[in-house]
Every structure is written in structure tokens, then in C-alpha cells.
Design an enzyme around this catalytic site. Structure first.
Site, PDB file in Angstrom:
ATOM      1  N   TYR A 181      -7.721  15.298  -9.486  1.00  0.00           N
ATOM      2  CA  TYR A 181      -6.681  14.528 -10.181  1.00  0.00           C
ATOM      3  C   TYR A 181      -5.578  15.462 -10.684  1.00  0.00           C
ATOM      4  O   TYR A 181      -4.381  15.245 -10.443  1.00  0.00           O
ATOM      5  CB  TYR A 181      -7.326  13.777 -11.347  1.00  0.00           C
ATOM      6  CG  TYR A 181      -6.395  12.961 -12.199  1.00  0.00           C
ATOM      7  CD1 TYR A 181      -5.777  11.826 -11.702  1.00  0.00           C
ATOM      8  CD2 TYR A 181      -6.159  13.309 -13.538  1.00  0.00           C
ATOM      9  CE1 TYR A 181      -4.940  11.054 -12.509  1.00  0.00           C
ATOM     10  CE2 TYR A 181      -5.337  12.543 -14.345  1.00  0.00           C
ATOM     11  CZ  TYR A 181      -4.732  11.412 -13.828  1.00  0.00           C
ATOM     12  OH  TYR A 181      -3.910  10.653 -14.625  1.00  0.00           O
ATOM     13  N   ASP A 196       0.890  -1.169   0.000  1.00  0.00           N
ATOM     14  CA  ASP A 196       0.000   0.000   0.000  1.00  0.00           C
ATOM     15  C   ASP A 196       0.921   1.209   0.000  1.00  0.00           C
ATOM     16  O   ASP A 196       1.635   1.452   0.984  1.00  0.00           O
ATOM     17  CB  ASP A 196      -0.887  -0.030   1.258  1.00  0.00           C
ATOM     18  CG  ASP A 196      -1.837   1.159   1.299  1.00  0.00           C
ATOM     19  OD1 ASP A 196      -1.645   2.118   0.519  1.00  0.00           O
ATOM     20  OD2 ASP A 196      -2.764   1.124   2.120  1.00  0.00           O
TER      21      ASP A 196
END
Ligand code: NAD
Ligand code: SER
Length: 320
Positions: A142, A53
Site C-alpha cells: 500500500y 473500472d
């Protein structure tokens, strides 16, 4: 000997880039890492593969230490449409993931490739021939993470000497792994629907021009930039790269040359349409061409032919 770590190895780019890197540098020298999505069997079986992760720095550091990694291709990210649905989550993965990779790279002296995007530009940037260096000011989460990421990568190069490099990819078109929730995903789905149904309903309006690129060119861009002579690089994070500027009807017309009965209609998604309209119509990639010899090989015609051949083989649907 290069030892390479790839994050996001199960994704649209990672699933192909990991294999391309293994072909070039040797299977055992390329460590693929995925998160929740399992990579395909070929990737799992051809070389080292782990689950990490990237928001947990130790999971990255353990891999770099265990395999004596010297180069990281950091592809783990949340794409534009998904990021707009959950901006806090996108900020966390895109910013802390990159920060962690850069911190590990600083400590263990790794080079880092990080893709930016056409999404790093916003409505204030020139829409046509969008320059390498211009106002960016994106209007999406984004894009904000992409601009901040470009700046952070440049900062780590200048401040700590980390060899960071990146490209602003356009929408990527490929047939191996489906895209992960971006605004340009229509340009992949149109090919699958053309082969399966002979028709497609597009969520972007006709006339929405965006830069696109076929995956083999995108893989070459990443590897060539990381192999480039650093003394030639005036820029680092990140280079405009493009192969074609197309609207949905351009792709549809090219598909029709191979599948004449193909038809397309439109049901516009206002969220993705607004994102697409805030991005360039076409970028100027002359800096990449001059500084490290970037040149795409595929145009709309050759890409369409290859996409239809590969998807019809994959789905076992014959195109007459
Ligand atoms: P993708 O969504 O297909 O793959 C991203 C991968 O990141 C996924 O497999 C996901 O499991 C993984 N991931 C998510 N959260 C994670 C976490 N916390 N830790 C580790 N892994 C995690 O994306 P992609 O299309 O392969 O894009 C890769 C990079 O290229 C991204 O930075 C993206 O912004 C950039 N890019 C892609 C395109 C495109 O058209 N595909 C265009 C421009 C830029
Ligand atoms: N394909 C990507 C997206 O649409 C562009 O960065 O999110």
C-alpha cells in the site's frame, strides 16, 4: 462551471465526498463512479452515477468526454490490510488506476485530487512530528503504491502541467460507510461495537499511536486544497494533514465518558500491528496550514460525541 468526476464513489470517503461536492457545485455537475460496490440510493438518485473500472482507461475517458469533466477526485484504491493480502492486485488497481486517471487528465486537461496516506511513510521516517519532506521508504505494498503515486502526480504536474494535488490522510473515522480494509479501521469499529455490545476487542496493541481525522474535516481538506490558490502551493503531492494522534485506549476512554459500561480488550493481529508500527505516531502538517490554510475542526472529544450520536440513531439503539 466545474464538472467533477469522482472515482471510488461508493467507498468510505467517496460516499460522503460525492455528496459534499454535489451540495457545493450542483448535483448535475458531479459524476459519481463506482466499481463493484453499489452506492447508496441518495447518491444514485441525486446526480449522474456510473460503473467504471479504473484499470480500464477507456472507462475513465468515456466519462470525462461524455460529461466534459475538468476535475477528477480519484479515490478508487485498495487499502493497506487488503493490499498486504493481495499485493499484486493492489499494485494493479493503485498504480494502473492512477496512471490511467493521469493520462486521461493530461489529454483532457483535468485537475486531479489523489489522496496519499500516512502509509506513505515507513520505519525509517521520524515517528514523531513526521516532517512534510523526509525519507519515506514504506514497507507495505500500500505504502509503496502511495509513494510511487505521489511521485507520479508530481511528475505529471512538472512534465505535462496537469494540476495534481493531494493530501496524506491519516486514519479516517466516519459513521456513514464502513472502511474498506485498512489498518486504522479499528477506530471506526470501536464506535459501532460500543453502541451495539458495550465492548470491543481491538486488533492493535495499547499504546499504538496513529494520526486520525473525522470525516467532515477530511472532506474539507480535499475541497479546500483543490480550491487553493496555486501560486501559494510550494508542495503538491502530497500534504501531511492530521487532526489528532491517538492510541486505542484514548478512544476507549473518551467513549467511556458517554457509555460508562464500555470495556475494551485486545487480540492483536500481527500483520496490522506491524503495519501500524511502521507508520508515524503523529505528522507535522504545518506545510498544509501555511500553504492553503488547513485547520481541523474536530478533536477526539467532539468527534466521539458526534460518532456515538449518529451511530445510535442509525442503529436505533438508545444511549442512556
Ligand atoms: P474504500 O476502500 O472505502 O473505497 C475505495 C473504492 O474504490 C471502493 O468503493 C471500491 O469499489 C473502488 N475500487 C476498487 N477497485 C476499483 C477499480 N478497479 N475501479 C474503480 N473503482 C475501484 O477507500 P476509502 O477509504 O474511501 O479511500 C479512498 C482513498 O483515500 C484511497 O486512495 C485511500 O488510500 C485514501 N485514504 C483513505 C484513508 C481512510 O482512512 N479511509 C486514509 C488514508 C488514505
Ligand atoms: N486508513 C488507511 C489504511 O489503514 C490509511 O491509509 O489503510
Amino acid at each position: 462551471m466545474q464538472k467533477i468526476l469522482v472515482t471510488g464513489a461508493a467507498g468510505q470517503i467517496g460516499s460522503e465526498l460525492t455528496m459534499a461536492l454535489r451540495r457545493k457545485y450542483g448535483n448535475e455537475n458531479v459524476i459519481g463512479t463506482a466499481h463493484k460496490t453499489k452506492p447508496d440510493e441518495a447518491l444514485l438518485e441525486s446526480g449522474p452515477c456510473h460503473f467504471i473500472d479504473c484499470t480500464e482507461i477507456n472507462t475513465i475517458a468515456e466519462m470525462v468526454e461524455k460529461y466534459k469533466v475538468d476535475t477528477i477526485y480519484h479515490l478508487a484504491s485498495i487499502l493497506s490490510a487488503v493490499a498486504e493480502q493481495n499485493p499484486q492486485f493492489a499494485w494493479n488497481v493503485n498504480m494502473f488506476g492512477l496512471y490511467n486517471v493521469l493520462e486521461v487528465a493530461r489529454e483532457y486537461k483535468c485537475a486531479v485530487f489523489t489522496p496519499s496516506s500516512i502509509g506513505a511513510f515507513g520505519p525509517a521516517a521520524p515517528l514523531n512530528k513526521t516532517p512534510q519532506d523526509t525519507i519515506q521508504r514504506p514497507s507495505t505494498m500500500y505504502g509503496i503504491t502511495k509513494v510511487a503515486g505521489e511521485l507520479l502526480c508530481d511528475y505529471y504536474f512538472k512534465r505535462f502541467g496537469v494540476d495534481t494535488r493531494g493530501v496524506r490522510y491519516p486514519g479516517l473515522i466516519s459513521h456513514k460507510t464502513l472502511p474498506g480494509g485498512g489498518t486504522t479501521d479499528y477506530a471506526v469499529k470501536i464506535f459501532y461495537e460500543a453502541v451495539k455490545q458495550r465492548k470491543y476487542t481491538c486488533y492493535l496493541k495499547a499504546g499504538t499511536y496513529l494520526d486520525m481525522m473525522y470525516m467532515p474535516d477530511a472532506l474539507r481538506a480535499a475541497i479546500d486544497l483543490m480550491e487553493a490558490n496555486p501560486s501559494r502551493l510550494k508542495h503538491r503531492n502530497a500534504f501531511n494533514v492530521t487532526a489528532m494522534s491517538v492510541a486505542p485506549e484514548d478512544i476507549a476512554a473518551e467513549i467511556k465518558r458517554i457509555i460508562p459500561e464500555f470495556t475494551m480488550d485486545f487480540k492483536v493481529d500481527p500483520v496490522r500491528q506491524a503495519i501500524a508500527e511502521s507508520w508515524p505516531n503523529n505528522m507535522d502538517d504545518s506545510a498544509a496550514r501555511e500553504e492553503w490554510g488547513w485547520k481541523p475542526e474536530y478533536d477526539l472529544e467532539s468527534m466521539t460525541k458526534d460518532m456515538i450520536e449518529n451511530i445510535s440513531q442509525k442503529l436505533k439503539i438508545k444511549i442512556d
